[in-house]
Design a protein around this motif. Structure first.
Motif, PDB file in Angstrom:
ATOM      1  N   GLY A 159       1.057  -1.041   0.197  1.00 49.78           N
ATOM      2  CA  GLY A 159       0.079   0.097   0.253  1.00 49.78           C
ATOM      3  C   GLY A 159       1.012   1.478  -0.411  1.00 49.78           C
ATOM      4  N   PRO A 160      -0.244   2.549   0.088  1.00 49.36           N
ATOM      5  CA  PRO A 160      -1.255   2.294  -0.202  1.00 49.36           C
ATOM      6  C   PRO A 160      -1.681   2.090  -1.928  1.00 49.36           C
ATOM      7  N   ASP A 161      -3.350   2.107  -1.451  1.00 47.51           N
ATOM      8  CA  ASP A 161      -4.037   2.079  -2.485  1.00 47.51           C
ATOM      9  C   ASP A 161      -3.953   1.032  -3.871  1.00 47.51           C
ATOM     10  N   CYS A 162      -4.289  -1.110  -3.452  1.00 44.26           N
ATOM     11  CA  CYS A 162      -3.466  -1.503  -3.486  1.00 44.26           C
ATOM     12  C   CYS A 162      -4.699  -2.849  -3.308  1.00 44.26           C
ATOM     13  N   TYR A 163      -4.519  -3.461  -4.632  1.00 44.04           N
ATOM     14  CA  TYR A 163      -5.910  -5.075  -4.259  1.00 44.04           C
ATOM     15  C   TYR A 163      -4.784  -5.479  -4.677  1.00 44.04           C
ATOM     16  N   ILE A 164      -5.260  -7.217  -4.293  1.00 47.54           N
ATOM     17  CA  ILE A 164      -5.079  -8.706  -4.244  1.00 47.54           C
ATOM     18  C   ILE A 164      -5.412  -9.307  -3.660  1.00 47.54           C
ATOM     19  N   HIS A 165      -5.485 -10.437  -5.047  1.00 49.85           N
ATOM     20  CA  HIS A 165      -6.562 -11.231  -4.572  1.00 49.85           C
ATOM     21  C   HIS A 165      -6.074 -12.597  -5.129  1.00 49.85           C
ATOM     22  N   GLU A 166      -5.892 -13.440  -3.992  1.00 51.32           N
ATOM     23  CA  GLU A 166      -5.428 -15.056  -5.098  1.00 51.32           C
ATOM     24  C   GLU A 166      -4.032 -15.044  -5.611  1.00 51.32           C
ATOM     25  N   SER A 167      -3.589 -14.718  -4.625  1.00 53.91           N
ATOM     26  CA  SER A 167      -1.817 -14.355  -5.110  1.00 53.91           C
ATOM     27  C   SER A 167      -0.651 -14.529  -3.603  1.00 53.91           C
ATOM     28  N   THR A 168       0.802 -14.310  -4.017  1.00 52.33           N
ATOM     29  CA  THR A 168       1.260 -14.935  -2.882  1.00 52.33           C
ATOM     30  C   THR A 168       2.796 -13.997  -3.279  1.00 52.33           C
ATOM     31  N   ILE A 169       2.761 -13.108  -1.843  1.00 53.41           N
ATOM     32  CA  ILE A 169       3.746 -12.534  -2.389  1.00 53.41           C
ATOM     33  C   ILE A 169       4.281 -12.557  -0.838  1.00 53.41           C
ATOM     34  N   ALA A 170       6.229 -12.656  -1.505  1.00 51.70           N
ATOM     35  CA  ALA A 170       6.984 -13.007  -0.684  1.00 51.70           C
ATOM     36  C   ALA A 170       7.741 -12.093   0.546  1.00 51.70           C
ATOM     37  N   ASP A 171       8.117 -12.426   1.080  1.00 49.60           N
ATOM     38  CA  ASP A 171       9.225 -11.642   2.503  1.00 49.60           C
ATOM     39  C   ASP A 171       9.892 -10.139   1.400  1.00 49.60           C
ATOM     40  N   TYR A 172       9.722  -9.590   2.016  1.00 50.32           N
ATOM     41  CA  TYR A 172      10.564  -8.510   1.786  1.00 50.32           C
ATOM     42  C   TYR A 172       9.908  -7.586   0.502  1.00 50.32           C
ATOM     43  N   ALA A 173       9.083  -7.925   0.115  1.00 49.82           N
ATOM     44  CA  ALA A 173       8.071  -7.196  -1.016  1.00 49.82           C
ATOM     45  C   ALA A 173       8.510  -6.352  -0.913  1.00 49.82           C
ATOM     46  N   TYR A 174       7.826  -5.517  -1.994  1.00 50.21           N
ATOM     47  CA  TYR A 174       7.175  -3.822  -1.362  1.00 50.21           C
ATOM     48  C   TYR A 174       6.409  -3.422  -2.694  1.00 50.21           C
ATOM     49  N   VAL A 175       4.853  -3.413  -2.066  1.00 48.92           N
ATOM     50  CA  VAL A 175       3.790  -3.617  -3.073  1.00 48.92           C
ATOM     51  C   VAL A 175       3.392  -1.967  -3.325  1.00 48.92           C
ATOM     52  N   HIS A 176       2.717  -1.243  -4.162  1.00 45.14           N
ATOM     53  CA  HIS A 176       2.102  -0.059  -3.415  1.00 45.14           C
ATOM     54  C   HIS A 176       1.184   0.243  -5.175  1.00 45.14           C
ATOM     55  N   GLN A 177       0.136   1.066  -4.693  1.00 52.52           N
ATOM     56  CA  GLN A 177      -0.670   1.056  -5.708  1.00 52.52           C
ATOM     57  C   GLN A 177      -0.560   0.717  -6.385  1.00 52.52           C
ATOM     58  N   SER A 178      -0.734  -0.745  -7.002  1.00 52.56           N
ATOM     59  CA  SER A 178      -1.020  -1.627  -7.566  1.00 52.56           C
ATOM     60  C   SER A 178      -1.692  -2.582  -7.415  1.00 52.56           C
ATOM     61  N   VAL A 179      -1.911  -3.801  -8.566  1.00 52.01           N
ATOM     62  CA  VAL A 179      -3.093  -4.798  -8.599  1.00 52.01           C
ATOM     63  C   VAL A 179      -2.892  -5.585  -8.964  1.00 52.01           C
ATOM     64  N   ILE A 180      -2.434  -6.955  -8.239  1.00 50.28           N
ATOM     65  CA  ILE A 180      -2.424  -7.966  -8.637  1.00 50.28           C
ATOM     66  C   ILE A 180      -3.403  -9.473  -8.592  1.00 50.28           C
ATOM     67  N   HIS A 181      -3.597 -10.136  -9.419  1.00 53.46           N
ATOM     68  CA  HIS A 181      -4.573 -10.593  -8.809  1.00 53.46           C
ATOM     69  C   HIS A 181      -4.136 -12.517  -9.428  1.00 53.46           C
ATOM     70  N   ASP A 182      -3.751 -13.662  -8.866  1.00 52.94           N
ATOM     71  CA  ASP A 182      -4.033 -15.014  -9.414  1.00 52.94           C
ATOM     72  C   ASP A 182      -2.184 -15.183 -10.094  1.00 52.94           C
ATOM     73  N   SER A 183      -1.517 -14.800  -8.913  1.00 53.80           N
ATOM     74  CA  SER A 183      -0.412 -14.146  -9.283  1.00 53.80           C
ATOM     75  C   SER A 183       0.583 -14.615  -7.985  1.00 53.80           C
ATOM     76  N   SER A 184       2.077 -14.228  -8.195  1.00 51.47           N
ATOM     77  CA  SER A 184       2.729 -14.415  -7.619  1.00 51.47           C
ATOM     78  C   SER A 184       4.002 -13.468  -7.001  1.00 51.47           C
ATOM     79  N   VAL A 185       5.239 -12.882  -6.193  1.00 50.64           N
ATOM     80  CA  VAL A 185       5.440 -12.173  -6.383  1.00 50.64           C
ATOM     81  C   VAL A 185       6.877 -12.454  -5.737  1.00 50.64           C
ATOM     82  N   GLY A 186       7.664 -12.171  -5.647  1.00 53.06           N
ATOM     83  CA  GLY A 186       9.303 -12.700  -5.199  1.00 53.06           C
ATOM     84  C   GLY A 186      10.200 -11.764  -4.129  1.00 53.06           C
ATOM     85  N   SER A 187      10.426 -12.880  -3.032  1.00 53.36           N
ATOM     86  CA  SER A 187      10.898 -11.608  -2.160  1.00 53.36           C
ATOM     87  C   SER A 187      12.397 -10.914  -2.767  1.00 53.36           C
TER      88      SER A 187
END
Length: 455
Positions: A291-319
């Motif tokens: 965040g802020p302003d994120c939408y995440i659905h059915e997804s995996t976000i690994a340790d130490y990741a940084y996601v901001h103002q984005s949309v993620i669904h049915d996906s994965s993000v590495g550390s």
């Protein structure tokens, strides 16, 4: 055996909807699915749902449930009686619960079963003490506090209406005695319906033990009958979930503007900024910033990741990967470790290798991207020919210059360079430089001819 019967046949007229009431969502999950999950968490072995209005839509929203159709909605007693064909010969106890009560705790369900069995009761009703019992059935007890029955408000006497202990609509019954009593229920009442609560009096009059299990948390018994109640239930569940995660070591900057689904998992020391929505079976690691302003659905976000103002669904993000602002990852995209996915980058069904980067304004669809790859600004994989989708493969250590079009199917070999502004239709060998653009021509003095002449 512990079983459950869920009442889910009603239309829910006050919802003013074309959808069945129990499929309306709380935190993007049908309220019926919440009830089913709580029953399973309480170790209920077999679940039967009574369906009627728009039955197919109700069936689609849950799995692992048996269904019985109620052709006519003739009351709660009539609804439960439909389950006799499945449970009539089963020994054990069954819980009868409404499909529009998603706030009940699994712990409460288990406690009711335990109390019912310890009391050797044939019926146990979940009750609550409220200041304003208007609209609820009233619990009738004898001098020893044993339950004699429950009377609906429309059928209650003035004295009975003063009672503040209410029927929440959740029961536990001995199965054989339940169906024995249900077959004696009549519709001689103000509504002309077959009331399930009438079973309590029939059992009590036959000297079967009937008990009441009183909860101190009336909120968890709330049924949802209209959109106002739906919004209130979502607020309650959101507060519950956010409180739980904060106590588990997650920092939520503004709980009032953070929405986390009931199936989400989050690691400690993660920070969630306002206006973030996380749903489905998403798994968020530790030390993540969202965040802020994120939408995440059915997804995996690994340790130490940084996601901001984005949309993620049915996906994965590495550390150690950064996503955003304004990025979109979808349809089975897998982003590796130590990656940068920058602003206005979209990835669809793409495998994006570790230590690679796409800093801004790019589209990667149906692509396999190796490690240490640079995707320049404005570059895209042209994956759709008007009929079919095609794959782009970019091997390790490739440099894709800005405004490049990679027309799939195409493979870019390891270590290759793509010159900015190229439109490629053919494979590129390893370590090659690919240039596919019109040669620049300078026409000296030509600009003077284009300027308007002064009068």
């Amino acid at each position: 055996m512990r079983t459950a019967i869920i009442l889910a046949a009603g239309k829910g007229t006050r919802m003013r909807s074309n959808q069945p009431k129990v499929v309306h969502a709380i935190l993007q999950k049908p309220m019926l699915a919440h009830v089913v999950d709580h029953l399973r968490e309480a170790q209920v072995e077999r679940i039967i749902a009574i369906v009627g209005h728009e039955a197919d839509k109700v069936k689609e929203c849950v799995t692992g449930v048996e269904f019985v159709y109620q052709n006519e909605q003739l009351g709660t007693g009539h609804a439960v009686l439909q389950a006799e064909q499945l449970l009539g010969d089963v020994d054990g106890n069954t819980m009868v619960i409404c499909g529009d009560t998603p706030l009940i705790y699994a712990e409460t369900i288990e406690n009711i079963f335990n109390y019912h069995e310890a009391q050797r009761a044939k019926a146990t009703i979940l009750t609550a003490q409220v200041d304003n019992p208007t609209g609820y059935g009233r619990i009738i007890r004898d001098q020893t506090e044993h339950v004699l029955g429950s009377v609906e408000e429309k059928d209650a006497s003035p004295q009975e209406r003063l009672i503040q202990e209410i029927n929440t609509g959740t029961y536990c019954f001995a199965i054989k005695e339940l169906f024995w009593a249900l077959n004696q229920v009549t519709n001689d009442n103000a509504q002309g319906e077959y009331y399930l609560p009438d079973v309590l009096k029939i059992l009590a009059d036959a000297d079967y033990p009937v008990r009441g299990y009183k909860t101190n948390d009336f909120e968890q018994t709330l049924g949802i009958n209209d959109r106002v109640a739906l919004a209130n239930a979502e607020r309650i569940m959101r507060e519950r979930i956010n409180t739980f995660w904060m106590r588990e070591g997650v920092t939520i900057i503004n709980p009032d503007s953070t929405y986390i689904g009931s199936d989400v998992k989050i690691g400690s020391d993660t920070i969630i900024y306002p206006n973030t929505h996380i749903y489905g079976k998403s798994v968020i690691g530790s030390d993540v910033v969202i965040g802020p302003d994120c939408y995440i659905h059915e997804s995996t976000i690994a340790d130490y990741a940084y996601v901001h103002q984005s949309v993620i669904h049915d996906s994965s993000v590495g550390s150690h990967t950064s996503v955003g602002p304004y990025a979109h990852l979808r349809n089975n995209t897998a982003v590796g470790e130590h990656v940068r996915v920058g602003n206005f980058v979209e990835m669809k069904n793409t495998q994006f290798g570790s230590h690679s980067g796409s800093a801004h304004l790019a589209y990667l669809g149906d692509a396999e991207v190796g490690e240490r790859v640079n995707i320049g600004c404005g570059s895209i994989t042209v994956n759709y020919d008007g009929e079919k989708k095609h794959k782009t493969i970019i091997d390790d250590d490739v440099f894709v210059g800005c405004n490049s079009n990679l027309i799939a199917p195409i493979t870019i070999g390891a270590g290759a360079y793509i010159a900015a502004g190229s439109t490629l239709t053919d494979d590129v060998p390893d370590d090659a430089l690919a240039i596919a653009r019109e040669r620049q021509t300078n026409k000296l003095g030509y600009a003077e001819k284009l300027k308007p002449k002064k009068k």
